[in-house]
Design a protein around this motif. Structure first.
Motif, PDB file in Angstrom:
ATOM      1  N   ARG A  26      59.257  25.280  34.758  1.00  0.00           N
ATOM      2  CA  ARG A  26      58.848  26.497  34.609  1.00  0.00           C
ATOM      3  C   ARG A  26      57.261  26.766  34.825  1.00  0.00           C
ATOM      4  O   ARG A  26      56.931  27.867  35.237  1.00  0.00           O
ATOM      5  CB  ARG A  26      59.210  27.115  33.237  1.00  0.00           C
ATOM      6  CG  ARG A  26      60.734  27.425  32.869  1.00  0.00           C
ATOM      7  CD  ARG A  26      60.945  27.853  31.721  1.00  0.00           C
ATOM      8  NE  ARG A  26      60.403  27.298  30.428  1.00  0.00           N
ATOM      9  CZ  ARG A  26      60.714  26.522  29.846  1.00  0.00           C
ATOM     10  NH1 ARG A  26      62.366  26.393  29.832  1.00  0.00           N
ATOM     11  NH2 ARG A  26      60.622  25.964  28.725  1.00  0.00           N
ATOM     12  N   GLU A  27      56.391  25.692  34.772  1.00  0.00           N
ATOM     13  CA  GLU A  27      55.067  25.905  34.791  1.00  0.00           C
ATOM     14  C   GLU A  27      54.449  25.797  36.057  1.00  0.00           C
ATOM     15  O   GLU A  27      53.233  25.810  36.393  1.00  0.00           O
ATOM     16  CB  GLU A  27      54.547  24.696  33.794  1.00  0.00           C
ATOM     17  CG  GLU A  27      55.115  24.746  32.565  1.00  0.00           C
ATOM     18  CD  GLU A  27      54.795  25.638  31.480  1.00  0.00           C
ATOM     19  OE1 GLU A  27      53.873  26.483  31.796  1.00  0.00           O
ATOM     20  OE2 GLU A  27      55.565  25.663  30.630  1.00  0.00           O
ATOM     21  N   VAL A  28      55.338  25.569  37.241  1.00  0.00           N
ATOM     22  CA  VAL A  28      54.859  25.229  38.476  1.00  0.00           C
ATOM     23  C   VAL A  28      53.913  26.239  39.056  1.00  0.00           C
ATOM     24  O   VAL A  28      53.096  25.860  39.992  1.00  0.00           O
ATOM     25  CB  VAL A  28      55.859  24.978  39.532  1.00  0.00           C
ATOM     26  CG1 VAL A  28      56.652  23.582  38.928  1.00  0.00           C
ATOM     27  CG2 VAL A  28      56.834  26.065  39.738  1.00  0.00           C
ATOM     28  N   HIS A  29      53.925  27.517  38.571  1.00  0.00           N
ATOM     29  CA  HIS A  29      53.157  28.612  39.059  1.00  0.00           C
ATOM     30  C   HIS A  29      51.802  28.690  38.173  1.00  0.00           C
ATOM     31  O   HIS A  29      51.065  29.411  38.545  1.00  0.00           O
ATOM     32  CB  HIS A  29      53.857  29.800  39.486  1.00  0.00           C
ATOM     33  CG  HIS A  29      54.935  29.742  40.497  1.00  0.00           C
ATOM     34  ND1 HIS A  29      55.013  29.279  41.643  1.00  0.00           N
ATOM     35  CD2 HIS A  29      56.175  30.003  40.127  1.00  0.00           C
ATOM     36  CE1 HIS A  29      55.876  29.183  42.155  1.00  0.00           C
ATOM     37  NE2 HIS A  29      56.688  29.757  41.597  1.00  0.00           N
ATOM     38  N   SER A  30      51.698  27.983  37.302  1.00  0.00           N
ATOM     39  CA  SER A  30      50.853  28.346  36.127  1.00  0.00           C
ATOM     40  C   SER A  30      49.470  27.443  36.176  1.00  0.00           C
ATOM     41  O   SER A  30      49.487  26.577  36.917  1.00  0.00           O
ATOM     42  CB  SER A  30      51.430  28.225  34.752  1.00  0.00           C
ATOM     43  OG  SER A  30      51.735  26.681  34.454  1.00  0.00           O
ATOM     44  N   GLY A  75      59.952  31.237  39.769  1.00  0.00           N
ATOM     45  CA  GLY A  75      60.145  31.615  40.792  1.00  0.00           C
ATOM     46  C   GLY A  75      60.108  30.934  42.121  1.00  0.00           C
ATOM     47  O   GLY A  75      60.296  29.665  41.933  1.00  0.00           O
ATOM     48  N   GLU A  76      60.037  31.317  43.179  1.00  0.00           N
ATOM     49  CA  GLU A  76      59.742  30.483  44.453  1.00  0.00           C
ATOM     50  C   GLU A  76      58.650  29.326  44.456  1.00  0.00           C
ATOM     51  O   GLU A  76      57.721  29.590  44.160  1.00  0.00           O
ATOM     52  CB  GLU A  76      59.865  31.146  45.777  1.00  0.00           C
ATOM     53  CG  GLU A  76      59.806  30.424  46.963  1.00  0.00           C
ATOM     54  CD  GLU A  76      59.586  31.267  48.195  1.00  0.00           C
ATOM     55  OE1 GLU A  76      59.794  30.794  49.291  1.00  0.00           O
ATOM     56  OE2 GLU A  76      59.363  32.649  48.146  1.00  0.00           O
ATOM     57  N   TYR A  77      59.112  28.229  44.801  1.00  0.00           N
ATOM     58  CA  TYR A  77      58.152  27.242  44.521  1.00  0.00           C
ATOM     59  C   TYR A  77      57.260  27.207  45.864  1.00  0.00           C
ATOM     60  O   TYR A  77      57.605  27.088  46.900  1.00  0.00           O
ATOM     61  CB  TYR A  77      59.072  25.623  44.536  1.00  0.00           C
ATOM     62  CG  TYR A  77      57.897  24.532  44.507  1.00  0.00           C
ATOM     63  CD1 TYR A  77      57.044  24.365  43.617  1.00  0.00           C
ATOM     64  CD2 TYR A  77      58.040  23.660  45.691  1.00  0.00           C
ATOM     65  CE1 TYR A  77      56.118  23.285  43.730  1.00  0.00           C
ATOM     66  CE2 TYR A  77      57.013  22.629  45.861  1.00  0.00           C
ATOM     67  CZ  TYR A  77      55.914  22.405  44.840  1.00  0.00           C
ATOM     68  OH  TYR A  77      55.252  21.344  44.961  1.00  0.00           O
ATOM     69  N   ARG A  78      56.200  27.158  45.642  1.00  0.00           N
ATOM     70  CA  ARG A  78      54.924  26.978  46.697  1.00  0.00           C
ATOM     71  C   ARG A  78      54.643  25.433  46.956  1.00  0.00           C
ATOM     72  O   ARG A  78      53.826  25.024  45.957  1.00  0.00           O
ATOM     73  CB  ARG A  78      54.148  27.771  46.381  1.00  0.00           C
ATOM     74  CG  ARG A  78      54.388  29.388  46.412  1.00  0.00           C
ATOM     75  CD  ARG A  78      53.094  30.390  46.314  1.00  0.00           C
ATOM     76  NE  ARG A  78      52.384  29.969  45.039  1.00  0.00           N
ATOM     77  CZ  ARG A  78      52.815  30.740  43.771  1.00  0.00           C
ATOM     78  NH1 ARG A  78      53.949  31.415  43.925  1.00  0.00           N
ATOM     79  NH2 ARG A  78      52.183  30.324  42.802  1.00  0.00           N
ATOM     80  N   PRO A  79      54.979  24.934  47.899  1.00  0.00           N
ATOM     81  CA  PRO A  79      54.329  23.393  48.374  1.00  0.00           C
ATOM     82  C   PRO A  79      52.954  23.351  48.415  1.00  0.00           C
ATOM     83  O   PRO A  79      52.204  24.499  48.580  1.00  0.00           O
ATOM     84  CB  PRO A  79      55.194  23.029  49.512  1.00  0.00           C
ATOM     85  CG  PRO A  79      56.258  24.051  49.405  1.00  0.00           C
ATOM     86  CD  PRO A  79      55.899  25.043  48.943  1.00  0.00           C
TER      87      PRO A  79
END
Length: 217
Positions: A53-57, A142-146
């Motif tokens: 869940r934290e990938v955008h944080s 949300g959508e993962y951004r590499p």
């Protein structure tokens, strides 16, 4: 790597990335039996309780920085190293590999990634909301951004999944090959996304065998 060493003197450092479950016990049970040619370090983060869940944080960025700093502190000149991760730990290992290269350091020789789809095939929580028994902590919000640096890694990749893993579909895992100029192989184990709890030592032993064959002997 390993310049000046005889083949029998080669050493490899294995870095195990954390997971939101109690993966440390599986790492410990397996790593206690490693041969002298391998040294294991469980990557320690101050950012505890993280998940996909934290990938955008900001917490994810902090965790990534902490992971890279930990690895750099434990690297040894002329010794190869590999990354091992499950679920979001796999994604963190993948991003850390890019970050290490961006810092002008050698990339890991090998990534052993478990229970994680290739970055461009990751489904957000909303997209996968209908999955039965799914843990939203194993899906990005949300959508993962590499990472911005999309050049292929020079690390070999081995991907592991359970044959009933709803978060890492078997027919899509070969897509990880897009991210490396080296070999990418896929290994399927019995079980669902939590298969590592019951079978972690089995796939970790497969990873150990590959390391011994490719980087030690």
């Amino acid at each position: 790597m390993g310049i000046g060493r005889k083949s029998g003197d080669r050493r490899v450092i294995l870095f195990g990335f954390p997971h939101c479950g109690d993966f440390s016990e599986s790492y410990q049970a397996w790593s206690d039996g490693l041969p002298a040619s391998m040294r294991f370090h469980g990557v320690e983060l101050l950012q505890t309780g993280m998940s996909m869940r934290e990938v955008h944080s900001d917490r994810w960025e902090q965790g990534l920085q902490e992971a890279c700093s930990f690895v750099q502190r434990h690297l040894v000149p002329n010794e190869e190293y590999v990354f091992i991760g499950h679920c979001w730990g796999s994604l963190l290992a993948f991003e850390a590999s890019h970050r290490m290269r961006g810092a002008g350091l050698a990339e890991p020789s090998h990534l052993f990634l478990s229970g994680c789809s290739a970055p461009h095939t990751l489904r957000s929580r909303s997209e996968a909301g209908g999955l039965q028994g799914s843990d939203s902590g194993c899906q990005p919000m949300g959508e993962y951004r590499p990472p911005v640096d999309l050049q292929q890694l020079r690390s070999r990749i081995s991907v592991f999944t359970g044959n009933k893993d709803e978060h890492a579909m078997i027919d899509q895992l070969a897509e990880w090959s897009r991210y490396t100029s080296k070999i990418c192989d896929v290994h399927v184990c019995e079980g669902n996304h939590a298969f590592w709890q019951a079978h972690a030592i089995k796939w970790l032993q497969v990873a150990q065998t590959i390391v011994e064959r490719e980087y030690v002997i």
